[in-house]
Design a protein around this motif. Structure first.
Motif, PDB file in Angstrom:
ATOM      1  N   GLU A  20       0.798  -1.221   0.000  1.00  0.00           N
ATOM      2  CA  GLU A  20       0.000   0.000   0.000  1.00  0.00           C
ATOM      3  C   GLU A  20       0.834   1.276   0.000  1.00  0.00           C
ATOM      4  O   GLU A  20       0.520   2.231  -0.712  1.00  0.00           O
ATOM      5  N   GLN A  21       1.889   1.323   0.791  1.00  0.00           N
ATOM      6  CA  GLN A  21       2.635   2.565   0.984  1.00  0.00           C
ATOM      7  C   GLN A  21       3.793   2.741   0.018  1.00  0.00           C
ATOM      8  O   GLN A  21       4.164   3.869  -0.296  1.00  0.00           O
ATOM      9  N   TYR A  22       4.392   1.668  -0.437  1.00  0.00           N
ATOM     10  CA  TYR A  22       5.597   1.783  -1.251  1.00  0.00           C
ATOM     11  C   TYR A  22       5.409   1.325  -2.698  1.00  0.00           C
ATOM     12  O   TYR A  22       5.844   2.005  -3.623  1.00  0.00           O
ATOM     13  N   LEU A  23       4.796   0.165  -2.893  1.00  0.00           N
ATOM     14  CA  LEU A  23       4.690  -0.370  -4.251  1.00  0.00           C
ATOM     15  C   LEU A  23       3.551   0.243  -5.043  1.00  0.00           C
ATOM     16  O   LEU A  23       3.694   0.505  -6.231  1.00  0.00           O
ATOM     17  N   GLN A  24       2.411   0.492  -4.421  1.00  0.00           N
ATOM     18  CA  GLN A  24       1.257   1.009  -5.155  1.00  0.00           C
ATOM     19  C   GLN A  24       1.516   2.370  -5.805  1.00  0.00           C
ATOM     20  O   GLN A  24       1.109   2.579  -6.943  1.00  0.00           O
ATOM     21  N   PRO A  25       2.220   3.318  -5.163  1.00  0.00           N
ATOM     22  CA  PRO A  25       2.515   4.571  -5.876  1.00  0.00           C
ATOM     23  C   PRO A  25       3.374   4.350  -7.136  1.00  0.00           C
ATOM     24  O   PRO A  25       3.183   5.021  -8.148  1.00  0.00           O
ATOM     25  N   ILE A  26       4.262   3.386  -7.082  1.00  0.00           N
ATOM     26  CA  ILE A  26       5.111   3.078  -8.243  1.00  0.00           C
ATOM     27  C   ILE A  26       4.298   2.380  -9.326  1.00  0.00           C
ATOM     28  O   ILE A  26       4.348   2.746 -10.501  1.00  0.00           O
ATOM     29  N   THR A  27       3.506   1.381  -8.936  1.00  0.00           N
ATOM     30  CA  THR A  27       2.726   0.636  -9.924  1.00  0.00           C
ATOM     31  C   THR A  27       1.620   1.490 -10.526  1.00  0.00           C
ATOM     32  O   THR A  27       1.214   1.253 -11.665  1.00  0.00           O
ATOM     33  N   ALA A  28       1.131   2.491  -9.792  1.00  0.00           N
ATOM     34  CA  ALA A  28       0.118   3.400 -10.350  1.00  0.00           C
ATOM     35  C   ALA A  28       0.680   4.161 -11.544  1.00  0.00           C
ATOM     36  O   ALA A  28      -0.030   4.416 -12.516  1.00  0.00           O
ATOM     37  N   LEU A  29       1.958   4.502 -11.491  1.00  0.00           N
ATOM     38  CA  LEU A  29       2.600   5.201 -12.603  1.00  0.00           C
ATOM     39  C   LEU A  29       3.036   4.257 -13.721  1.00  0.00           C
ATOM     40  O   LEU A  29       2.870   4.556 -14.895  1.00  0.00           O
ATOM     41  N   LEU A  30       3.601   3.112 -13.348  1.00  0.00           N
ATOM     42  CA  LEU A  30       4.154   2.204 -14.351  1.00  0.00           C
ATOM     43  C   LEU A  30       3.119   1.292 -15.007  1.00  0.00           C
ATOM     44  O   LEU A  30       3.259   0.931 -16.176  1.00  0.00           O
ATOM     45  N   TYR A  31       2.100   0.892 -14.254  1.00  0.00           N
ATOM     46  CA  TYR A  31       1.154  -0.101 -14.748  1.00  0.00           C
ATOM     47  C   TYR A  31      -0.295   0.294 -14.461  1.00  0.00           C
ATOM     48  O   TYR A  31      -1.067  -0.489 -13.895  1.00  0.00           O
TER      49      TYR A  31
END
Length: 177
Positions: free
Chosen positions: A18-29
């Motif tokens: 929720e805190q670390y991966l989701q912000p990255i995956t929201a942009l990349l995928y």
């Protein structure tokens, strides 16, 4: 080793998602539910000379996968990536990627991939399958059919949220630069 059985979901894996991966995956995928990942499955795999040396071509039961090399000393055993969500060719054409200790690879779960054999040592990997019920409730990533949902305990293979008819909104990553 399934990490939820060790009690790591609420204390480590859910906050990581929720805190670390989701912000990255929201942009990349964004098209894979990156902004609305609401479940996961996490496990550790071991490769060693007297046990599993490699992993043949497959795709994951996930929208997005994080694969982290946890360590030990090993040689060779690179990862490879083939076509997206298709059966492998008889003569594989793939991109080979070194799997470096303490580094992770983030990739589409439907991307055909595998691990080449290690030639010495031992390698441990943390695998985190990231899932979005908004995507899964539309089309099962494994059978490519509209799912018939039933109640399940835990994350239920990622079909966890309310049934939604809408696919999550996408983001134009190029417009962000």
């Amino acid at each position: 080793v399934l990490l939820n059985e060790l009690g790591m979901d609420e204390s480590f894996l859910t906050p990581l998602r929720e805190q670390y991966l989701q912000p990255i995956t929201a942009l990349l995928y964004p098209e894979l539910g990156g902004p609305c990942l609401d479940s996961h499955k996490a496990f550790v795999v071991k490769y060693s000379l007297n046990e599993d040396l490699d992993l043949s071509s497959h795709y994951d039961n996930a929208e997005i996968t994080l694969n982290v090399s946890l360590g030990k000393d090993f040689t060779e055993g690179n990862l490879y990536f083939e076509e997206f969500n298709q059966d492998p060719n008889p003569v594989p054409k793939y991109l080979e990627v070194a799997h470096v200790r303490a580094q992770g690879l983030l990739h589409r779960g439907g991307q055909i991939h595998g691990a080449l054999p290690i030639s010495s040592g031992e390698r441990w990997n943390l695998i985190l399958w990231l899932r979005s019920s908004a995507i899964r409730n539309q089309l099962c990533p494994m059978c490519h059919s509209k799912p018939q949902l039933v109640e399940a305990e835990g994350f239920g293979d990622g079909f966890t949220g309310d049934l939604q008819e809408d696919v999550p909104e996408t983001v134009d990553v190029c417009a962000l630069w």
